[in-house]
Structure formats: structure tokens, C-alpha cells
Scaffold this motif. Structure first.
Motif, PDB file in Angstrom:
ATOM      1  N   GLY A 227     -48.577  15.060  19.694  1.00 49.56           N
ATOM      2  CA  GLY A 227     -47.484  15.519  18.848  1.00 49.56           C
ATOM      3  C   GLY A 227     -47.630  16.988  18.491  1.00 49.56           C
ATOM      4  N   TYR A 228     -46.804  17.422  17.550  1.00 45.26           N
ATOM      5  CA  TYR A 228     -46.795  18.834  17.169  1.00 45.26           C
ATOM      6  C   TYR A 228     -46.795  18.984  15.645  1.00 45.26           C
ATOM      7  N   VAL A 229     -47.202  20.168  15.195  1.00 40.66           N
ATOM      8  CA  VAL A 229     -47.152  20.488  13.773  1.00 40.66           C
ATOM      9  C   VAL A 229     -46.431  21.825  13.616  1.00 40.66           C
ATOM     10  N   ARG A 230     -45.654  21.953  12.538  1.00 37.26           N
ATOM     11  CA  ARG A 230     -44.863  23.176  12.318  1.00 37.26           C
ATOM     12  C   ARG A 230     -45.715  24.252  11.655  1.00 37.26           C
ATOM     13  N   VAL A 231     -45.558  25.488  12.117  1.00 31.78           N
ATOM     14  CA  VAL A 231     -46.240  26.630  11.499  1.00 31.78           C
ATOM     15  C   VAL A 231     -45.231  27.763  11.322  1.00 31.78           C
ATOM     16  N   TRP A 232     -45.534  28.647  10.365  1.00 32.28           N
ATOM     17  CA  TRP A 232     -44.631  29.749  10.031  1.00 32.28           C
ATOM     18  C   TRP A 232     -45.343  31.076  10.205  1.00 32.28           C
ATOM     19  N   GLY A 233     -44.624  32.093  10.684  1.00 33.86           N
ATOM     20  CA  GLY A 233     -45.184  33.429  10.838  1.00 33.86           C
ATOM     21  C   GLY A 233     -45.046  34.239   9.558  1.00 33.86           C
ATOM     22  N   LYS A 234     -45.763  35.349   9.486  1.00 30.41           N
ATOM     23  CA  LYS A 234     -45.773  36.162   8.269  1.00 30.41           C
ATOM     24  C   LYS A 234     -44.389  36.722   7.938  1.00 30.41           C
ATOM     25  N   ASN A 235     -43.623  37.153   8.947  1.00 32.04           N
ATOM     26  CA  ASN A 235     -42.291  37.689   8.680  1.00 32.04           C
ATOM     27  C   ASN A 235     -41.385  36.632   8.052  1.00 32.04           C
ATOM     28  N   SER A 236     -41.484  35.402   8.540  1.00 30.55           N
ATOM     29  CA  SER A 236     -40.689  34.321   7.964  1.00 30.55           C
ATOM     30  C   SER A 236     -41.089  34.058   6.515  1.00 30.55           C
ATOM     31  N   ILE A 237     -42.364  34.211   6.223  1.00 28.81           N
ATOM     32  CA  ILE A 237     -42.846  34.020   4.854  1.00 28.81           C
ATOM     33  C   ILE A 237     -42.280  35.108   3.941  1.00 28.81           C
ATOM     34  N   ILE A 238     -42.281  36.356   4.420  1.00 32.19           N
ATOM     35  CA  ILE A 238     -41.746  37.465   3.615  1.00 32.19           C
ATOM     36  C   ILE A 238     -40.250  37.286   3.382  1.00 32.19           C
ATOM     37  N   ILE A 239     -39.506  36.915   4.423  1.00 29.05           N
ATOM     38  CA  ILE A 239     -38.066  36.685   4.278  1.00 29.05           C
ATOM     39  C   ILE A 239     -37.808  35.557   3.288  1.00 29.05           C
ATOM     40  N   SER A 240     -38.604  34.503   3.357  1.00 29.09           N
ATOM     41  CA  SER A 240     -38.463  33.373   2.428  1.00 29.09           C
ATOM     42  C   SER A 240     -38.734  33.810   0.996  1.00 29.09           C
ATOM     43  N   ALA A 241     -39.748  34.658   0.821  1.00 33.18           N
ATOM     44  CA  ALA A 241     -40.093  35.144  -0.514  1.00 33.18           C
ATOM     45  C   ALA A 241     -38.970  36.011  -1.079  1.00 33.18           C
ATOM     46  N   ILE A 242     -38.386  36.874  -0.245  1.00 31.91           N
ATOM     47  CA  ILE A 242     -37.270  37.712  -0.676  1.00 31.91           C
ATOM     48  C   ILE A 242     -36.073  36.828  -1.028  1.00 31.91           C
ATOM     49  N   ALA A 243     -35.796  35.850  -0.169  1.00 31.39           N
ATOM     50  CA  ALA A 243     -34.678  34.929  -0.408  1.00 31.39           C
ATOM     51  C   ALA A 243     -34.853  34.193  -1.728  1.00 31.39           C
ATOM     52  N   LYS A 244     -36.075  33.783  -2.014  1.00 31.77           N
ATOM     53  CA  LYS A 244     -36.334  33.065  -3.261  1.00 31.77           C
ATOM     54  C   LYS A 244     -36.048  33.949  -4.467  1.00 31.77           C
ATOM     55  N   GLN A 245     -36.407  35.227  -4.386  1.00 37.68           N
ATOM     56  CA  GLN A 245     -36.143  36.149  -5.486  1.00 37.68           C
ATOM     57  C   GLN A 245     -34.650  36.361  -5.692  1.00 37.68           C
ATOM     58  N   ILE A 246     -33.902  36.524  -4.598  1.00 38.59           N
ATOM     59  CA  ILE A 246     -32.456  36.687  -4.706  1.00 38.59           C
ATOM     60  C   ILE A 246     -31.840  35.423  -5.291  1.00 38.59           C
ATOM     61  N   ASP A 247     -32.303  34.282  -4.827  1.00 38.01           N
ATOM     62  CA  ASP A 247     -31.818  32.985  -5.314  1.00 38.01           C
ATOM     63  C   ASP A 247     -32.019  32.853  -6.820  1.00 38.01           C
ATOM     64  N   GLU A 248     -33.163  33.306  -7.303  1.00 36.97           N
ATOM     65  CA  GLU A 248     -33.492  33.148  -8.724  1.00 36.97           C
ATOM     66  C   GLU A 248     -32.824  34.205  -9.608  1.00 36.97           C
ATOM     67  N   ASN A 249     -32.316  35.278  -9.007  1.00 37.13           N
ATOM     68  CA  ASN A 249     -31.746  36.367  -9.804  1.00 37.13           C
ATOM     69  C   ASN A 249     -30.272  36.634  -9.521  1.00 37.13           C
TER      70      ASN A 249
END
Length: 201
Positions: free
Chosen positions: A62-84
Motif C-alpha cells: 500500500g501507500y502512505v500520504r506525505v506533504w512537501g514543505k511548500n504545501s505546508i507553507i501554503i497550508s499555513a498561509i491559508a489557515k491564517q487567511i481563514d482565521e482573519n
């Protein structure tokens, strides 16, 4: 993925056992801890095309999902916009993912160095926080109606109802204030992401 990366499940297991700051790929739980976005939010952002995940083979099949650093940064930015703002995580992710590469690099460099090479009052077009502010406003304007303006953040309500120079001046001040909040929150978030990648190494 580059050719020198692992191919077999055993090679991947060995690779993923390395420090995070060397592999720059993280599992769901690590991604959640670093970005501040829940796994559910990460999946929503992935489905919306804002971020990408890779799948690597597991030793037992089977397989396991992993995320790259750029995706993590985009997610973090998105979370900030979402909260503000009144935007949801998907709309926020679309904004974060729409940031041009050159601007994206500027955000990261300025956030980590904590230095600006321009004056916001005289060089607003080079201010990444103003650029993100403009994108947020356009996005909210598209999904808002006259009936629900009352739930919009006050800065947007002021802009929509501009009627004279005094209000334009007030809008400009509000724009700068809101952009300053964007810079503070997103810069802080990116520094935290950078730090967590190092701390989890």
C-alpha cells in the motif's frame, strides 16, 4: 520527484526516517503540527488543488500520504487567511496557492529575515501584504452580496461604501492596518513553520 530519491518501500522507509529538515517531506500528523491546519483542512486544500501530496510505498504494502514543505507553507498561509477573514479554508487556500512564485519567495525571505527593503507608504506595489490584501478583497467581493455585507470584516465594508476623499483616506489607513496584520500573522506563521522543520529534525 528527482531521480536520486528512493524507489522501493524499504528505501522510502529509510529515507523517511531521516530528519525532517533533510527529507522535507512529512506525514499527516507532522504536517498538521507544523502548519496549524488540521488533516481535514489539508485534505480539503488538496481536493481544491491548492496543495499537493505525494504517495510513497509502505513496507507492508500500500501507500502512505506525505506533504512537501511548500504545501505546508501554503497550508499555513491559508489557515491564517481563514482565521482573519470571512473566507473559508478552501477560498483561503485558493488565495495562498494563487500567489506568484516571485512573490512567494519574497514572502518567505522577508518573513525569515524579518527585514523589508521598501517603504509601505511609498512603494505599496512591492508590498506582498498589500498584494494579498487585494486578492482577499476581490475574493470576498465575489462571494458577498449586499444582504450579507454586515458580516464582512469592517475594512471591506469601508472600501465598498467609499463616497469621498475623506473616506478614501480612511480606507487607505484601514488597508495599511489590515495589511500590517496580514504581514504580522503570515510572517510569524512562516517563521514558525521554518522553526518547526528545524526543531523536528
Amino acid at each position: 520527484m528527482s531521480e536520486e530519491w528512493p524507489v522501493t518501500a524499504a528505501e522510502w522507509a529509510k529515507f523517511m526516517a531521516r530528519p525532517i529538515n533533510e527529507r522535507l517531506l512529512v506525514f499527516d500528523e507532522e504536517a498538521e503540527k507544523i502548519s496549524g491546519a488540521s488533516v481535514s483542512d489539508l485534505r480539503k486544500l488538496q481536493t481544491a488543488g491548492a496543495i499537493k501530496a505525494d504517495k510513497i510505498p509502505k513496507t507492508g504494502g500500500g501507500y502512505v500520504r506525505v506533504w512537501g514543505k511548500n504545501s505546508i507553507i501554503i497550508s499555513a498561509i491559508a489557515k491564517q487567511i481563514d482565521e482573519n477573514s470571512i473566507l473559508g479554508i478552501i477560498e483561503s487556500g485558493e488565495i495562498a496557492a494563487s500567489i506568484k512564485d516571485s512573490l512567494f519567495l519574497k514572502i518567505i525571505e522577508e518573513s525569515i529575515s524579518q527585514k523589508k527593503s521598501y517603504n509601505i507608504e511609498n512603494d505599496a506595489q512591492n508590498d506582498w501584504a498589500i498584494c494579498i490584501y487585494d486578492i482577499i478583497f476581490v475574493k470576498i467581493e465575489k462571494i458577498s452580496t449586499r444582504e450579507n455585507y454586515d458580516i464582512c470584516i469592517s475594512i471591506l465594508d469601508e472600501i465598498i461604501q467609499i463616497e469621498n476623499d475623506e473616506q478614501r483616506n480612511q480606507m487607505r489607513k484601514a488597508e495599511i492596518n489590515y495589511s500590517a496584520m496580514i504581514r504580522l500573522n503570515i510572517s510569524g506563521t512562516i517563521r514558525e513553520v521554518h522553526k518547526k522543520f528545524e526543531l523536528l529534525a
